[in-house]
Design a protein around this motif. Structure first.
Motif, PDB file in Angstrom:
ATOM      1  N   ARG A 134       1.231  -0.059   3.649  1.00  0.00           N
ATOM      2  CA  ARG A 134       0.163  -0.142   4.658  1.00  0.00           C
ATOM      3  C   ARG A 134      -1.202   0.024   4.008  1.00  0.00           C
ATOM      4  N   ARG A 135      -1.308   0.992   3.099  1.00  0.00           N
ATOM      5  CA  ARG A 135      -2.605   1.233   2.453  1.00  0.00           C
ATOM      6  C   ARG A 135      -2.984   0.061   1.553  1.00  0.00           C
ATOM      7  N   GLU A 138      -4.382  -2.648   3.669  1.00  0.00           N
ATOM      8  CA  GLU A 138      -5.703  -2.236   4.140  1.00  0.00           C
ATOM      9  C   GLU A 138      -6.763  -2.456   3.046  1.00  0.00           C
TER      10      GLU A 138
END
Ligand code: CDP
Length: 203
Positions: A134-135, A138
């Motif tokens: 997820r990071r 992002e």
């Protein structure tokens, strides 16, 4: 006094997204306490002394898009082990938590140290691999030059430091509701968080 909702958890577990949605749902104000540590970390990367940087932090220091980089995240977790840095940030966080209109604070030690009497406490977690992915997405969306492997290594290093420090280590409060978002979509995680908190917070 208004309601206080404490949302803690490790790096990139979804605390930020969940906290914003919970705050909007209940009409409460939201404070991302990670930004305080990131702002101190950013000042240190620019040559400041950590304790002095924490003691002189201004509200406008938090409005800076560059606080979201991986380097600043690491610097934040390094200054976050210093007791005097944490101490300098306590009053601001507690004053925010006491807002009459209700407050949601997200971080690492909100339910354990900053607001042990919070109305509701949520500990949001997910596997390191899911959080790193997820990071990575992002950071990639912000055109950062990072690899999946590097992001996973960074997340694990920060978790390690955050969980094992002597001052306010990252851990769920004894009375926190644990929410593992590894298998949940964003909407699913938000729905579940609001449902859990609604059992306790009835404005
Ligand atoms: O967004 P992410 O979960 O990656 O990090 P963050 O919440 O912005 O926090 C950055 C760093 O600040 C963490 O790795 C912690 O070391 C520190 N932090 C803390 O010690 N206590 C808090 N209440 C919030 C953040």
């Amino acid at each position: 006094m208004g309601f206080t909702i404490a949302i803690d958890g490790p790096a990139a577990a979804g605390k930020g997204t969940i906290s914003k949605a919970v705050a909007a749902h209940f009409g409460f104000a939201h404070l991302d306490t990670g930004l305080l540590y990131r702002a101190v970390g950013a000042k240190v990367l620019n040559g400041a002394e950590p304790v002095a940087a924490a003691r002189t932090l201004q509200a406008e220091d938090l409005n800076n898009a560059s606080l979201r980089t991986a380097d600043v995240a690491q610097a934040a977790s390094r200054v976050a082990v210093i007791a005097e840095v944490r101490e300098a940030l306590v009053d601001f966080q507690r004053a925010f938590a006491r807002r009459a209109g209700g407050a949601v604070l997200d971080g690492r030690d909100i339910g354990t140290v900053i607001c042990p009497d919070a109305t509701a406490k949520l500990f949001v977690t997910a596997s390191a691999e899911v959080r790193a992915e997820r990071r990575f997405l992002e950071l990639e969306a912000r055109a950062a030059d990072v690899s999946r492997e590097q992001v996973l290594a960074d997340v694990k290093e920060r978790d390690e430091r955050d969980m094992n420090r002597s001052e306010a280590p990252l851990k769920p409060a004894a009375d926190a509701i644990i929410l593992d978002t590894s298998e949940l979509t964003v909407d699913g995680a938000i729905t579940q968080a609001i449902a859990e908190i609604s059992r306790i917070v009835k404005p």
